[in-house]
Motif scaffolding. Structure first.
Motif, PDB file in Angstrom:
ATOM      1  N   VAL A   6      -6.814  -1.700  -9.938  1.00 17.28           N
ATOM      2  CA  VAL A   6      -5.995  -2.055  -8.768  1.00 17.28           C
ATOM      3  C   VAL A   6      -4.560  -2.262  -9.219  1.00 17.28           C
ATOM      4  O   VAL A   6      -4.314  -2.975 -10.198  1.00 17.28           O
ATOM      5  CB  VAL A   6      -6.504  -3.371  -8.134  1.00 17.28           C
ATOM      6  CG1 VAL A   6      -5.653  -3.747  -6.927  1.00 17.28           C
ATOM      7  CG2 VAL A   6      -7.971  -3.254  -7.749  1.00 17.28           C
ATOM      8  N   THR A   7      -3.607  -1.649  -8.522  1.00 16.41           N
ATOM      9  CA  THR A   7      -2.197  -1.884  -8.855  1.00 16.41           C
ATOM     10  C   THR A   7      -1.459  -2.445  -7.647  1.00 16.41           C
ATOM     11  O   THR A   7      -1.794  -2.133  -6.496  1.00 16.41           O
ATOM     12  CB  THR A   7      -1.513  -0.590  -9.356  1.00 16.41           C
ATOM     13  OG1 THR A   7      -1.576   0.424  -8.346  1.00 16.41           O
ATOM     14  CG2 THR A   7      -2.199  -0.058 -10.602  1.00 16.41           C
ATOM     15  N   VAL A  89      -6.141  -5.654 -12.745  1.00 11.89           N
ATOM     16  CA  VAL A  89      -5.094  -5.815 -11.739  1.00 11.89           C
ATOM     17  C   VAL A  89      -3.756  -5.696 -12.448  1.00 11.89           C
ATOM     18  O   VAL A  89      -3.444  -6.502 -13.328  1.00 11.89           O
ATOM     19  CB  VAL A  89      -5.188  -7.196 -11.050  1.00 11.89           C
ATOM     20  CG1 VAL A  89      -4.054  -7.353 -10.043  1.00 11.89           C
ATOM     21  CG2 VAL A  89      -6.548  -7.373 -10.368  1.00 11.89           C
ATOM     22  N   PRO A 125      -4.771   4.720 -10.528  1.00 10.87           N
ATOM     23  CA  PRO A 125      -5.440   3.550  -9.935  1.00 10.87           C
ATOM     24  C   PRO A 125      -6.488   3.986  -8.908  1.00 10.87           C
ATOM     25  O   PRO A 125      -6.376   5.051  -8.292  1.00 10.87           O
ATOM     26  CB  PRO A 125      -4.302   2.818  -9.215  1.00 10.87           C
ATOM     27  CG  PRO A 125      -3.033   3.405  -9.728  1.00 10.87           C
ATOM     28  CD  PRO A 125      -3.349   4.798 -10.179  1.00 10.87           C
ATOM     29  N   ASP A 126      -7.517   3.139  -8.726  1.00 16.85           N
ATOM     30  CA  ASP A 126      -8.471   3.369  -7.632  1.00 16.85           C
ATOM     31  C   ASP A 126      -7.873   2.903  -6.315  1.00 16.85           C
ATOM     32  O   ASP A 126      -8.197   3.440  -5.252  1.00 16.85           O
ATOM     33  CB  ASP A 126      -9.763   2.580  -7.889  1.00 16.85           C
ATOM     34  CG  ASP A 126     -10.436   3.023  -9.171  1.00 16.85           C
ATOM     35  OD1 ASP A 126     -10.804   4.214  -9.244  1.00 16.85           O
ATOM     36  OD2 ASP A 126     -10.550   2.211 -10.104  1.00 16.85           O
ATOM     37  N   LEU A 127      -7.047   1.864  -6.395  1.00 15.35           N
ATOM     38  CA  LEU A 127      -6.478   1.247  -5.192  1.00 15.35           C
ATOM     39  C   LEU A 127      -5.074   0.750  -5.524  1.00 15.35           C
ATOM     40  O   LEU A 127      -4.877   0.092  -6.545  1.00 15.35           O
ATOM     41  CB  LEU A 127      -7.353   0.058  -4.772  1.00 15.35           C
ATOM     42  CG  LEU A 127      -6.846  -0.794  -3.606  1.00 15.35           C
ATOM     43  CD1 LEU A 127      -6.901  -0.010  -2.301  1.00 15.35           C
ATOM     44  CD2 LEU A 127      -7.692  -2.074  -3.475  1.00 15.35           C
ATOM     45  N   THR A 128      -4.115   1.070  -4.651  1.00 15.61           N
ATOM     46  CA  THR A 128      -2.748   0.593  -4.854  1.00 15.61           C
ATOM     47  C   THR A 128      -2.281  -0.124  -3.589  1.00 15.61           C
ATOM     48  O   THR A 128      -2.362   0.428  -2.494  1.00 15.61           O
ATOM     49  CB  THR A 128      -1.804   1.763  -5.200  1.00 15.61           C
ATOM     50  OG1 THR A 128      -2.275   2.389  -6.389  1.00 15.61           O
ATOM     51  CG2 THR A 128      -0.378   1.270  -5.431  1.00 15.61           C
ATOM     52  N   ARG A 171      -5.509   6.349  -1.405  1.00 19.10           N
ATOM     53  CA  ARG A 171      -5.418   5.372  -2.494  1.00 19.10           C
ATOM     54  C   ARG A 171      -4.612   4.124  -2.095  1.00 19.10           C
ATOM     55  O   ARG A 171      -4.831   3.052  -2.630  1.00 19.10           O
ATOM     56  CB  ARG A 171      -4.759   6.044  -3.711  1.00 19.10           C
ATOM     57  CG  ARG A 171      -4.403   5.089  -4.827  1.00 19.10           C
ATOM     58  CD  ARG A 171      -4.128   5.825  -6.121  1.00 19.10           C
ATOM     59  NE  ARG A 171      -2.922   6.630  -6.145  1.00 19.10           N
ATOM     60  CZ  ARG A 171      -1.713   6.172  -6.482  1.00 19.10           C
ATOM     61  NH1 ARG A 171      -1.536   4.911  -6.787  1.00 19.10           N
ATOM     62  NH2 ARG A 171      -0.680   6.994  -6.507  1.00 19.10           N
ATOM     63  N   VAL A 192      -9.191  -5.451  -1.816  1.00 18.43           N
ATOM     64  CA  VAL A 192      -9.847  -5.287  -3.118  1.00 18.43           C
ATOM     65  C   VAL A 192     -11.364  -5.396  -2.955  1.00 18.43           C
ATOM     66  O   VAL A 192     -12.123  -4.606  -3.528  1.00 18.43           O
ATOM     67  CB  VAL A 192      -9.308  -6.324  -4.131  1.00 18.43           C
ATOM     68  CG1 VAL A 192     -10.116  -6.300  -5.424  1.00 18.43           C
ATOM     69  CG2 VAL A 192      -7.836  -6.049  -4.415  1.00 18.43           C
ATOM     70  N   ALA A 195     -12.733  -2.233  -1.579  1.00 19.33           N
ATOM     71  CA  ALA A 195     -12.762  -1.155  -2.577  1.00 19.33           C
ATOM     72  C   ALA A 195     -13.916  -1.360  -3.564  1.00 19.33           C
ATOM     73  O   ALA A 195     -14.542  -0.404  -4.009  1.00 19.33           O
ATOM     74  CB  ALA A 195     -11.432  -1.095  -3.325  1.00 19.33           C
ATOM     75  N   ARG A 196     -14.204  -2.601  -3.894  1.00 21.80           N
ATOM     76  CA  ARG A 196     -15.308  -2.880  -4.836  1.00 21.80           C
ATOM     77  C   ARG A 196     -16.650  -2.524  -4.232  1.00 21.80           C
ATOM     78  O   ARG A 196     -17.576  -2.135  -4.942  1.00 21.80           O
ATOM     79  CB  ARG A 196     -15.333  -4.362  -5.213  1.00 21.80           C
ATOM     80  CG  ARG A 196     -14.327  -4.713  -6.246  1.00 21.80           C
ATOM     81  CD  ARG A 196     -14.501  -6.130  -6.684  1.00 21.80           C
ATOM     82  NE  ARG A 196     -15.317  -6.215  -7.881  1.00 21.80           N
ATOM     83  CZ  ARG A 196     -15.630  -7.347  -8.484  1.00 21.80           C
ATOM     84  NH1 ARG A 196     -15.207  -8.482  -7.982  1.00 21.80           N
ATOM     85  NH2 ARG A 196     -16.348  -7.358  -9.565  1.00 21.80           N
ATOM     86  N   ALA A 203     -12.719   4.663  -2.872  1.00 22.18           N
ATOM     87  CA  ALA A 203     -12.014   3.387  -2.651  1.00 22.18           C
ATOM     88  C   ALA A 203     -11.406   3.326  -1.270  1.00 22.18           C
ATOM     89  O   ALA A 203     -11.140   2.272  -0.743  1.00 22.18           O
ATOM     90  CB  ALA A 203     -10.944   3.170  -3.723  1.00 22.18           C
TER      91      ALA A 203
END
Ligand code: TMP
Length: 204
Positions: A6-7, A89, A125-128, A171, A192, A195-196, A203
Motif C-alpha cells: 500500500v502506498t 505501507v 503497489p497493490d493499492l495507492t 489501483r 486497505v 484490498a486485503r 485490489a
C-alpha cells in the motif's frame, strides 16, 4: 504467501505522514512502515542530500537519487516483507517521482517510469491512496520550507496526480484530505481492509 503493498501519495502537507502513522497503528504487528526517500541507511543519507537546499542538484540528478534510494528500499525492506505475507505501507513511492520529477519538473513521465522500472524491478503497489488536498489549502498549513514546496510546483504535482489516477483507476483510491484526520483515517483504513479481503490481483 504474498503480502499487500500500500502506498500513500499526495502533495506536500496533505497529511500523508500522519495518515501513514495512524494506519500502521491500526494494522498492528502485521504491517511494516517505510518512508520515501529513506527507510534504509543509504536511503536516509540520500534523503538528507535531497532535502538540503544548499546542495545544488539538476532535475536529472534529483530523479536518479530518488530512484537509488527506492532501489535499496525495495530490495532490502519491501520485497522481503511482502514475501513474508506482511502489509507494507509506504509514505510515498514511485508515483511521487512520476508526479514531481516526471510532470512537475518536466523530465517526462515515460523517462521516469523507465528509470524506476530498472530501480524497482517493476514492483508496483497493490493499492495507492491519494490524499487529495487543494494546493491553496496545503499552502495555508504550517510547515518548514524545502526545495519542493513552492506553490507553483505543488499545483503541477496536484494536476499530475489527477492524471495518474485517471490512467489507472483500479489501483488508486482518491481520499478527501481536507477533513479531520480521524475522518480521513476512517476512509484510509476502509480502503486497505477492502484490498486485503479482495482476491489476489483484484485490489480494486
Ligand atoms: P516528505 O517526506 O515531506 O514527503 O518530503 C519528501 C519530498 O520529496 C516531497 O516534497 C516530495 C519529494 N519527492 C519527490 O520529488 N520525488 C520522489 O520520488 C519522492 C519519494 C519524494
Amino acid at each position: 504467501m504474498t503480502g499487500l503493498f500500500v502506498t500513500l501519495e499526495g502533495i506536500d502537507r496533505s497529511g500523508k505522514t500522519t495518515q501513514t502513522a495512524l494506519l500502521l497503528d491500526a494494522l498492528g504487528d502485521d504491517a511494516v512502515g517505510v518512508r520515501e526517500p529513506g527507510g534504509t541507511p543509504a536511503g536516509e543519507r540520500v534523503r538528507d542530500l535531497l532535502k538540503d537546499p544548499a546542495v545544488k542538484l539538476s532535475p536529472e540528478g534529483e530523479a536518479l537519487l530518488f530512484a537509488a534510494a527506492r532501489a535499496q528500499l525495495v530490495r532490502d525492506v519491501i520485497r522481503p516483507a511482502l514475501a513474508e505475507g506482511r502489509v507494507v505501507v509506504s509514505d510515498r513511492y514511485l508515483d511521487s517521482s512520476l508526479a514531481y520529477q516526471g510532470s512537475a519538473r518536466g523530465l517526462g513521465v515515460e523517462a521516469i517510469e523507465a528509470v524506476n522500472t530498472f530501480a524497482t524491478g517493476g514492483l508496483q503497489p497493490d493499492l495507492t491512496l491519494l490524499l487529495d488536498l487543494d494546493p491553496a489549502v496545503a499552502a495555508s498549513r504550517a510547515g518548514e520550507e524545502d526545495r519542493f514546496e513552492q506553490a507553483g510546483l505543488q499545483r503541477k504535482v496536484h494536476a499530475a496526480y489527477g492524471e495518474l489516477v485517471a490512467a489507472d483507476s483500479r489501483r488508486w483510491r482518491r481520499i478527501d484530505a481536507d477533513r479531520d484526520p480521524a475522518e480521513v483515517h476512517h476512509d484510509v483504513l476502509a480502503a486497505v481492509r477492502a484490498a486485503r479481503e479482495a482476491p489476489a490481483g483484484a485490489a480494486g
